[in-house]
Design an enzyme around this catalytic site. Structure first.
Site, PDB file in Angstrom:
ATOM      1  N   GLU A   1       5.278  65.964  -7.488  1.00 16.89           N
ATOM      2  CA  GLU A   1       6.140  66.266  -6.295  1.00 16.89           C
ATOM      3  C   GLU A   1       5.577  65.712  -5.104  1.00 16.89           C
ATOM      4  O   GLU A   1       6.483  65.164  -4.299  1.00 16.89           O
ATOM      5  CB  GLU A   1       6.059  67.893  -6.028  1.00 16.89           C
ATOM      6  CG  GLU A   1       6.887  68.609  -7.302  1.00 16.89           C
ATOM      7  CD  GLU A   1       6.557  70.115  -7.301  1.00 16.89           C
ATOM      8  OE1 GLU A   1       5.505  70.702  -7.012  1.00 16.89           O
ATOM      9  OE2 GLU A   1       7.708  70.878  -7.423  1.00 16.89           O
TER      10      GLU A   1
ATOM     11  N   GLU B   1       5.176  72.766 -14.896  1.00 12.80           N
ATOM     12  CA  GLU B   1       5.042  74.470 -14.610  1.00 12.80           C
ATOM     13  C   GLU B   1       5.766  75.072 -15.523  1.00 12.80           C
ATOM     14  O   GLU B   1       5.117  76.487 -15.817  1.00 12.80           O
ATOM     15  CB  GLU B   1       5.936  74.311 -13.257  1.00 12.80           C
ATOM     16  CG  GLU B   1       5.055  73.742 -11.953  1.00 12.80           C
ATOM     17  CD  GLU B   1       5.488  72.169 -11.780  1.00 12.80           C
ATOM     18  OE1 GLU B   1       5.870  71.722 -12.806  1.00 12.80           O
ATOM     19  OE2 GLU B   1       5.155  71.792 -10.624  1.00 12.80           O
TER      20      GLU B   1
END
Ligand SMILES: CCC/C=C/C(=O)SCCNC(=O)CCNC(=O)[C@H](O)C(C)(C)COP(=O)([O-])OP(=O)([O-])OC[C@H]1O[C@@H](n2cnc3c(N)ncnc32)[C@H](O)[C@@H]1OP(=O)([O-])[O-]
Length: 717
Positions: free
Chosen positions: A102, A122
């Site tokens: 990210e 995730e």
């Protein structure tokens, strides 16, 4: 935790938080402050963000989950990058995952080494990419790619990531040097169009059909696991909401998910999987002090289903294997099976045709045990008969070199008894593979009372080297896996006897998340194997199995499985078992009226009036009977920790990972409730000793302590 240096006009910000550069609070602070420093230094024209040691940051620090997250968050670091006014390059080596990727997506450019991998995993720990990933990736790689990556957690190699524009350039050599060179090339060029938040997601007009297709796939594979669905919603937010609002919504969803039992279970499973390699023997030897022996040559004895599967697992990991059978006919058949399993591996793209050829050329065969005189390690995979194994081990002891390690692929028998047939009990160990052994990842390693730490270290190391998940347990009938499975299989039969249908039980447990119900598993494994061992056991006790038998050796007994076997219904391989199949070997099953009648006749003959059995009762009797046994296994020290048991169930039986494993599942339900229900069934079924409540469970039901402390408590029992 974050290093900063300048090389000419380029500032390098290197995350230095071994082992995997997780983005702990101090790392985020370090990144934020050093970005400020680079922004305020007029001589800095470009910035490189990288990781020290083995990898680029792999994401948030999972240990910090559950605490109140302290600012700066990953998105704050991201905003700082976007507004820096200078181009920022992410230089990725190792794995750039989760929050790490990210941060890279907030950067203006991304370069990576060819063997680097990137991903947003995730979902695998029950979460969604709330640090900007679900907003940024659709804007860079498109909705379709983002959906696939985010809902599966798949890691992409750098070359594939470059195909989807996630990586601007794949470079070789020193990643920091390459990063600086890249920075020097772009430092004076415009880069505003590289800020992803200002782009609109690619393929946004196709959001609905893409979403529908992805949800269909998720429904097929997720079996009650809901994080992938939330991930889909988070990606849809990239289309439906302005960037900052999408970030805020995803953060709210992330916080809700973090509190969920599924996220806790998956994070527990993540650490449990890493804890199993930290084994300890009651004698004091452990993973840190024991050194594995070097193993170069391995022999497998027995070319049946297990022996050939184990051979393929070893060959495909690069080990030369000497396969042994008692005669040439069995050996030839075994070699053919090995070849066809290797070909199957090529078809399933597990390895290339070239690799399969190499593996096949490393296979040698013999019918002469004497040929094993120079191998480093032997894995015996013959029938489950103690006398046969004792005979083989005593011969091996005489033939093999003194330092050779002798392993048994027994799934049930006492390792100490097998070891006692040799003069080297310290070098005898159980290596229980699961069928099909070339595919199933669990390797249940069993130490005997004299097995040395070096022997244990060797088989634990071997397991890892052949891509298995090795878990260490002590010896007892059935060890951990089969010992826990046994009461469950019995309860499934008793439930049918009392009024449930096999397909009803299968459906309930598949709805719970098991890959297959217990009757489908019986048909797949073949009913004849259990039937033979039940008959052997009866013979041993001077008894015979009879069909009106309701008790056997003082225990409740159900003869339905024997009745099916008597009719030649051994399961898939004979085209009929608990279900009927299109043809022998087929997986296409249907409910069989003959089985329904047989069950009815069985109940009538015993005077059992069928009753309605609820979903709750099926779940409880199947799961809690196994869990109770799991607590006894802990209590007796057969498994050192609940984590070992749970990993065995995740990898050996496909227990739904989002429940963490049976022991973690019990902890989430509440041990008091589990204990009370076990006592209830113990009262109802006093002739099934598996309902006798575990003492450890009883104790834990009174003073509930976190699962991480159970092992400590059992040592004080
Ligand atoms: C709003 C927030 C948004 C962000 C969310 C996220 O980023 S979510 C996160 C998304 N990211 C992920 O889910 C990535 C999860 N990690 C992985 O997939 C793998 O660990 C790997 C591929 C990074 C390295 O594989 P490998 O076989 O080379 O090595 P290995 O697996 O044996 O690990 C070595 C040691 O590092 C430890 N540790 C590892 N990761 C973390 C962590 N994030 N944290 C803490 N610790 C971590 C691991 O426990 C082990 O410790 P031990 O036992 O030595 O004390």
């Amino acid at each position: 935790m974050v290093d900063y240096w300048r090389q000419g006009s380029v500032a390098v910000i290197a995350v230095n938080n071994p082992p995997v550069n997780a983005l702990s609070y101090n790392v985020r602070v370090g990144l934020y402050n050093n970005l400020d420093k680079a922004a305020n230094d007029r001589d800095v024209l470009a910035v490189v963000i990288c990781g020290k040691g083995r990898t680029f940051p792999v994401g948030a620090d999972i240990h910090e989950f559950g605490q109140i997250p302290k600012e700066p968050w990953i998105t704050d670091v991201g905003r700082k990058i976007e507004s820096l006014g200078k181009p920022v390059i992410a230089a990725i080596h190792g794995t750039g995952l989760g929050g790490g990727l990210e941060i890279a997506l907030f950067c203006h450019y991304r370069i990576a080494l060819p063997n680097a991998r990137v991903g947003l995993p995730e979902v695998l720990i029950g979460l969604l990419p709330a640090g900007g990933g679900a907003q940024l990736l659709p804007r860079l790689a498109g909705i379709q790619v983002a959906m696939e990556m985010i809902t599966t957690g798949r890691q992409l190699p750098a070359s594939e990531a470059a195909k989807y524009n996630i990586i601007d350039k794949v470079v070789s050599g020193d990643i920091v040097k390459e990063g600086i060179e890249f920075a020097l090339r772009v430092q004076n060029k415009p880069f505003q169009d590289k800020i992803l938040r200002y782009r609109s997601p690619h393929g946004k007009d196709s959001l609905q059909p893409i979403t529908e297709a992805v949800l269909r796939k998720i429904k097929m594979r997720s079996r009650g696991f809901y994080a992938p669905v939330w991930c889909v919603r988070s990606i849809a937010n990239s289309v439906k909401l302005p960037f900052e609002e999408g970030l805020a919504q995803n953060r709210i969803m992330f916080q809700q998910m973090q509190l969920s039992g599924q996220a806790k279970a998956l994070q527990y499973a993540f650490f449990a999987e890493r804890s199993i390699s930290k084994w300890k023997l009651p004698c004091g030897g452990n993973f840190a002090t024991a050194v594995p022996r070097k193993i170069k040559t391995i022999s497998v004895i027995g070319a049946g289903t297990m022996g050939t599967g184990i051979t393929v697992a070893l060959l495909s990991a690069g080990f030369p294997v000497l396969l042994v059978e008692q005669n040439k006919r069995f050996l030839m058949k075994g070699v053919q099976t090995v070849q066809s399993l290797l070909e199957g591996g090529v078809k399933r793209r597990k390895f290339t045709a070239e690799q399969a050829k190499m593996a096949s050329s490393s296979l040698t065969t013999t019918v002469d045990l004497q040929a094993l005189n120079s191998v480093d390690l032997v894995i015996e995979a013959v029938f489950e008969t103690l006398s046969l194994k004792e005979d083989i081990f005593s011969k091996l002891d005489k033939i093999c070199k003194p330092e050779a390690i002798l392993c048994s692929n027994t799934s049930y028998l006492n390792i100490d008894k097998i070891a006692a047939s040799t003069r080297r009990p310290d070098k005898v160990v159980g290596t229980h593979f699961f069928s099909p052994a070339h595919i199933m990842r669990l390797m249940e390693n069993i130490y005997g009372c004299k097995t040395s730490p070096e022997t244990v270290a060797t088989v634990m190391d071997l397991g890892k080297r052949i891509g298995k998940v090795p878990v260490l347990v002590g010896t007892c009938p059935g060890f951990c896996a089969n010992r826990m499975n046994r009461p469950q299989s019995e309860e499934a039969l008793f439930l049918v006897e009392e009024g449930a249908q096999p397909e009803q039980i299968d459906q309930v447990l598949e709805d719970f998340g098991m890959p297959m119900g217990p009757f489908k598993v019986r048909d797949l494994a073949g009913g004849d194997i259990g039937w033979r061992s039940r008959k052997d056991a009866a013979l041993h006790l001077g008894l015979t199995l009879s069909y009106d038998l309701q008790f056997f050796n003082g225990e409740r007994y159900c003869s339905l499985a024997d009745k099916l076997c008597e009719l030649g219904r051994f399961g898939q391989k004979t085209g009929s078992g608990w279900y009927s199949y299109d043809k022998p070997g087929s997986k296409q099953l249907s409910i069989d009226e003959d089985v329904t009648k047989l069950i009815q006749n069985h109940r009538d003959s015993l005077g059992i009036k069928p009753r309605k059995i609820t979903t709750q009762e099926i779940q409880e009797r199947f799961l809690f009977s196994g869990i109770n046994e799991g607590f006894k296994i802990l209590e007796e020290g057969i498994a050192a920790r609940p984590e070992d048991i749970d990993i065995i169930w995740l990898y050996g039986f496909g227990f739904p990972r989002h429940y963490g494993g049976p022991m973690f599942y019990a902890s989430q339900i509440g041990l008091k409730r589990v204990y009370d229900r076990i006592c209830h069934y113990h009262e109802l079924f006093p002739y099934s000793s598996h309902w006798m409540p575990s003492k450890l469970l009883q104790k834990l039901s009174i003073q509930e302590v976190p699962i991480g402390q159970w092992a400590e408590l059992h040592s004080k029992l």
